[in-house]
Design an enzyme around this catalytic site. Structure first.
Site, PDB file in Angstrom:
ATOM      1  N   LYS A   1       0.841  -1.286   0.043  1.00  0.00           N
ATOM      2  CA  LYS A   1      -0.063   0.098  -0.045  1.00  0.00           C
ATOM      3  C   LYS A   1       1.055   1.252   0.027  1.00  0.00           C
ATOM      4  CE  LYS A   1      -2.034  -0.897   3.752  1.00  0.00           C
ATOM      5  NZ  LYS A   1      -1.831  -2.445   4.216  1.00  0.00           N
TER       6      LYS A   1
ATOM      7  N   ARG B   1      -9.572   0.885   8.955  1.00  0.00           N
ATOM      8  CA  ARG B   1      -9.013  -0.364   9.245  1.00  0.00           C
ATOM      9  C   ARG B   1     -10.164  -1.257  10.204  1.00  0.00           C
ATOM     10  NH1 ARG B   1      -3.373   0.598   9.059  1.00  0.00           N
ATOM     11  NH2 ARG B   1      -2.175  -1.252   9.667  1.00  0.00           N
TER      12      ARG B   1
ATOM     13  N   ARG C   1      11.959  -5.920   5.514  1.00  0.00           N
ATOM     14  CA  ARG C   1      11.713  -4.534   5.823  1.00  0.00           C
ATOM     15  C   ARG C   1      12.288  -4.262   7.114  1.00  0.00           C
ATOM     16  NH1 ARG C   1       5.922  -1.786   5.494  1.00  0.00           N
ATOM     17  NH2 ARG C   1       5.664  -2.697   7.643  1.00  0.00           N
TER      18      ARG C   1
ATOM     19  N   ARG D   1      11.828  -1.170  11.832  1.00  0.00           N
ATOM     20  CA  ARG D   1      10.588  -0.696  12.424  1.00  0.00           C
ATOM     21  C   ARG D   1      10.207  -1.633  13.668  1.00  0.00           C
ATOM     22  NH1 ARG D   1       5.442   0.429   8.535  1.00  0.00           N
ATOM     23  NH2 ARG D   1       4.486  -0.952  10.249  1.00  0.00           N
TER      24      ARG D   1
ATOM     25  N   ARG E   1      -0.218  -8.558  13.772  1.00  0.00           N
ATOM     26  CA  ARG E   1      -0.863  -7.445  12.861  1.00  0.00           C
ATOM     27  C   ARG E   1      -1.670  -8.179  11.889  1.00  0.00           C
ATOM     28  NH1 ARG E   1       4.536  -5.011  11.698  1.00  0.00           N
ATOM     29  NH2 ARG E   1       3.513  -4.211   9.825  1.00  0.00           N
TER      30      ARG E   1
HETATM   31  P1  ADP Z   1       0.967  -1.757   8.149  1.00  0.00           P
HETATM   32  O1  ADP Z   1       2.326  -1.646   7.448  1.00  0.00           O
HETATM   33  O2  ADP Z   1       1.281  -2.913   9.053  1.00  0.00           O
HETATM   34  O3  ADP Z   1       0.049  -2.051   7.454  1.00  0.00           O
HETATM   35  P2  ADP Z   1       0.822   0.822   9.132  1.00  0.00           P
HETATM   36  O4  ADP Z   1       1.954   1.698   8.976  1.00  0.00           O
HETATM   37  O5  ADP Z   1      -0.209   1.215   8.241  1.00  0.00           O
HETATM   38  O6  ADP Z   1       1.149  -0.569   9.192  1.00  0.00           O
HETATM   39  O7  ADP Z   1       0.386   0.832  10.771  1.00  0.00           O
HETATM   40  C1  ADP Z   1       1.274   0.540  11.738  1.00  0.00           C
HETATM   41  C2  ADP Z   1       0.350   0.703  13.082  1.00  0.00           C
HETATM   42  O8  ADP Z   1      -0.251   1.950  13.320  1.00  0.00           O
HETATM   43  C3  ADP Z   1      -0.585  -0.389  13.363  1.00  0.00           C
HETATM   44  O9  ADP Z   1      -0.320  -1.609  13.400  1.00  0.00           O
HETATM   45  C4  ADP Z   1      -1.728   0.090  14.151  1.00  0.00           C
HETATM   46  O10 ADP Z   1      -1.187   0.111  15.506  1.00  0.00           O
HETATM   47  C5  ADP Z   1      -1.476   1.869  13.718  1.00  0.00           C
HETATM   48  N1  ADP Z   1      -2.466   2.221  12.944  1.00  0.00           N
HETATM   49  C6  ADP Z   1      -2.300   2.773  11.661  1.00  0.00           C
HETATM   50  N2  ADP Z   1      -3.461   3.052  11.020  1.00  0.00           N
HETATM   51  C7  ADP Z   1      -4.291   2.819  11.869  1.00  0.00           C
HETATM   52  C8  ADP Z   1      -5.839   2.658  11.905  1.00  0.00           C
HETATM   53  N3  ADP Z   1      -6.549   3.345  10.935  1.00  0.00           N
HETATM   54  N4  ADP Z   1      -6.429   2.360  13.028  1.00  0.00           N
HETATM   55  C9  ADP Z   1      -5.967   2.114  14.090  1.00  0.00           C
HETATM   56  N5  ADP Z   1      -4.380   1.818  14.285  1.00  0.00           N
HETATM   57  C10 ADP Z   1      -3.810   2.134  13.140  1.00  0.00           C
END
Ligand code: ADP
Length: 188
Positions: free
Chosen positions: A13, A88, A127, A133, A144
């Site tokens: 994404k 989400r 990554r 991270r 996750r």
């Molecule tokens: P990923 O690459 O796992 O999709 P993101 O960078 O989008 O991860 O998000 C990392 C973390 O930030 C999530 O695991 C969550 O803790 C928090 N987070 C991000 N976006 C949301 C959201 N829309 N609702 C709730 N928590 C979020």
């Protein structure tokens, strides 16, 4: 134009959002990036969400909805928003529908990037090696994915009912996936 790039952690994404920004001048609205910035800046919000994020859990709907709302005018001025990692939960999706309705717009397309779990874990582990991270450790990656399938995947039927979901194969090269997204956005 308001599009949601949808899919599990590691599906691409973020990478594809950045391409759309470069190619079309739209604005990427990544709640994950916004939360990481808050943490890096040491804000009160950043401190509040740190442990939740590092455990692979979702931060509260209210927090991310507010972060998104603040950025909508900027995206509107640019002519397009790419929602990345938001919504989400069903509650977030409903809030987004309402926020956009209040501004006289709507979600136009939900592009679902399809990648199998084995490939996802491989990408995230890689990554972790490159970026370090804190939520890219194997245990947290598994958590996750579990949160994704439990709380986020139910959004697919939610948006499918609105006729907005376009599935794109996310397993190819970055260029192939970008071409798939471009084709999906052309579809009516
Ligand atoms: P990923 O690459 O796992 O999709 P993101 O960078 O989008 O991860 O998000 C990392 C973390 O930030 C999530 O695991 C969550 O803790 C928090 N987070 C991000 N976006 C949301 C959201 N829309 N609702 C709730 N928590 C979020």
């Amino acid at each position: 134009m308001n599009i949601i790039l949808f899919g599990p952690p590691g599906c691409g994404k973020g990478t594809q959002s950045k391409r759309l920004v470069a190619e079309r001048g739209w604005v990427q609205l990544s709640t994950g990036d916004m939360l990481r910035h808050a943490r890096a800046a040491g804000t009160e919000l950043g401190q509040r969400v740190a442990a939740i994020m590092d455990g692979g859990n979702l931060v509260s709907d209210a927090i991310v909805i507010e972060l998104i709302e603040e950025r909508l005018p900027e995206a509107e001025a640019a002519g397009g928003a790419i929602f990345d990692g938001f919504p989400r939960t069903v509650a977030q999706a409903q809030a987004l529908d309402q926020l956009l309705l209040d501004r006289g717009t709507k979600v136009d397309s939900v592009v679902e990037l399809k990648v199998n779990d084995e490939e996802l874990v491989q990408r995230l582990v890689k990554r972790a090696e490159e970026e370090g991270r804190p939520d890219d450790t194997e245990d947290v990656i598994r958590k996750r994915l579990e949160v994704y399938y439990g709380q986020t995947a139910p959004l697919i039927p939610f948006f499918a009912d609105q006729g907005k979901v376009k599935a794109v194969d996310g397993m190819g090269s970055m260029d192939e996936v970008a071409a798939g997204i471009a084709a999906a956005l052309e579809e009516k």
